[in-house]
Design an enzyme around this catalytic site. Structure first.
Site, PDB file in Angstrom:
ATOM      1  N   CYS A 175      41.522  56.766   1.217  1.00 26.89           N
ATOM      2  CA  CYS A 175      40.501  56.108   1.653  1.00 26.89           C
ATOM      3  C   CYS A 175      39.880  54.795   0.664  1.00 26.89           C
ATOM      4  CB  CYS A 175      39.144  57.232   1.357  1.00 26.89           C
ATOM      5  SG  CYS A 175      37.660  56.268   2.114  1.00 26.89           S
ATOM      6  N   CYS A 356      36.697  53.153   8.012  1.00 25.52           N
ATOM      7  CA  CYS A 356      36.040  53.290   6.557  1.00 25.52           C
ATOM      8  C   CYS A 356      34.414  52.874   6.653  1.00 25.52           C
ATOM      9  CB  CYS A 356      36.962  52.815   5.465  1.00 25.52           C
ATOM     10  SG  CYS A 356      36.693  53.513   4.166  1.00 25.52           S
TER      11      CYS A 356
END
Ligand code: UQ1
Length: 431
Positions: A175, A356
């Site tokens: 991430c 994201c």
């Protein structure tokens, strides 16, 4: 049910290693798609499953880590067997897995979804700093969950040392957006706590904040407006926490280490696969990630092995959203291998989709969505380079519901269909 081959050996049609986002959602999806006579075993010795996207908001107490976890046992679909032990190594040439408790598990198809974990050894002094210095923290490790809020909220301008946020020297972490989010979230809290000009520095070995230019530009603009200094091309390899100093090196020229004092430090550590993968040399690439075809997520050498989620080497940003879209390719491929090999219809390919939601401050979120080509693949038919309060509400309230109620139950394979519907509706209204 599993077949007991001998006292010590279990056998499954499909064995899944890891009850994280990938393992649970795949187990549930396969259970829905396969006849009940096909056995599915899920191997994981951990007690809890965590909703990891909550860890950033939890750092400033807008979410609770404890409320965003569930006992793994409560998440196992009916007619999937949980083997409560950790896998130790895999022998793909004999289709078997050795468990830490000494048992052996045989499989017809194996899916490796064991995730990745921090590798602190790549930065000298980091583990000691995390263990002993209250001003050093990471949101990527559940064992340090007590650290972020006190560190961020006790940062003060009077220290005369900046708040520093770092990226690792390589691309091996999950991430990418989380490292940006925690910076903007912390900066919000600094302002809320009355610090007028919180000196904030982002240190990156690359020359960008976010790897996709389309989203990087607006993120850099926001950092500029907030007077956050972006220090590019600098690699962070050593910390002396007794003297509150990190040492960075210029990536291009190498050269001398340059000391930088910190008043608060957030570290995004380099990450690696857990030992079960590192102990299985036949399965891994040179960086010890499971080597897969990026479009099918099937192993590059062993046809009956797949890997998805963080542990595979598909070159995309590692998120739960990526996993959801990976299911669209992996689930039908496994069904075809096991029960409908004569079916000639094409299995969808995974094109690298990942998403994201990046918190950019003042309760706004920029939803970055892209694929292997770093092409924007927005779900919503509006300009996704803008930070929006609506996306913050989606991130904070809709995503946890979607995750627990749909995704982990095998009912969400990414926003592919939703995107088609939303874009279709927009075309209709334009006409
Ligand atoms: C998503 O599918 C997903 O995984 C389950 C997330 O993790 C919780 C996400 O954060 C996002 C953004 C997606 C993608 C979904 C939409 C509606 C864009």
């Amino acid at each position: 049910m599993a077949t007991l081959m001998s006292k010590q050996k279990l056998c499954f049609d499909v064995a899944i290693i890891g009850a994280g986002s990938a393992g649970l959602s795949l187990g549930a999806s396969l259970r829905r798609a396969l006849p009940s006579s096909i056995s599915i075993g899920l191997i994981d010795g951990s007690k809890y499953h965590y909703y990891q996207p909550s860890w950033t908001l939890a750092a400033i107490r807008k979410a609770s880590i404890e409320r965003n976890r569930r006992p793994i046992k409560s998440l196992i679909p009916r007619n999937v067997d949980l083997i409560e032990s950790h896998a130790d190594s895999i022998s793909p040439s004999s289709n078997s897995i050795s468990l830490k408790d000494g048992q052996q598990v045989a499989y017809k198809i194996l899916v490796v979804c064991c995730g990745i974990e921090p590798n602190y050894s790549s930065i000298i002094g980091l583990k000691e700093a995390l263990d002993n210095d209250d001003e050093v923290f990471t949101i990527f490790d559940i064992d340090y969950r007590h650290k972020p809020f006190p560190a961020i909220s006790s940062f003060s301008a009077s220290k005369d040392r900046p708040a520093i946020f770092t990226y690792p020297a390589n691309e091996l972490f999950k991430c990418r957006g989380a490292a940006c989010k925690i910076m903007f979230l912390s900066h919000d809290l600094f302002l809320k706590n009355g610090i007028r000009n919180p000196q904030t520095i982002f240190v990156s070995p690359k020359n960008y904040l976010f790897s996709v230019q389309h989203y990087n530009k607006p993120l850099e603009q926001i950092a500029k407006e907030r007077h956050i200094e972006l220090m590019y091309g600098k690699e962070f390899r050593r910390i002396d926490s007794e003297n509150k100093t990190i040492f960075v090196k210029d990536v291009q020229s190498g050269g001398e280490e340059v000391p930088m004092k910190y008043g608060m430090l957030h570290v995004t550590p380099e990450m690696q696969c857990p030992p079960v993968v590192r102990n299985s040399p036949d399965l891994i690439d040179e960086q010890s990630f499971v080597s897969v075809d990026p479009y099918t997520l099937r192993h590059t050498r062993f046809n009956n092995v797949f890997a998805l989620g963080d542990a595979c080497n598909a070159p995309t940003s590692k998120t739960a959203a990526a996993v959801a879209d990976q299911l669209r390719a992996v689930c039908p491929a496994i069904v075809k291998d096991l029960v409908s090999s004569e079916n000639k219809s094409e299995v969808p390919k995974y094109a690298g989709y990942t998403a994201c939601p990046i918190y950019t401050g003042s309760n706004k979120v920029l939803l970055a969505e892209f694929d292997y080509d770093k092409k924007p693949t927005g779900t919503f038919p509006f300009d996704e380079t803008k930070s929006r309060h609506s996306m913050y509400l989606v991130k904070r309230y809709i995503m946890p519901w979607l995750y627990w109620s749909l995704f982990l139950r095998g009912l969400w394979h990414g926003p592919f269909r939703l995107r088609r519907v939303l874009y279709g509706l927009r075309m209709k209204t334009i006409k």
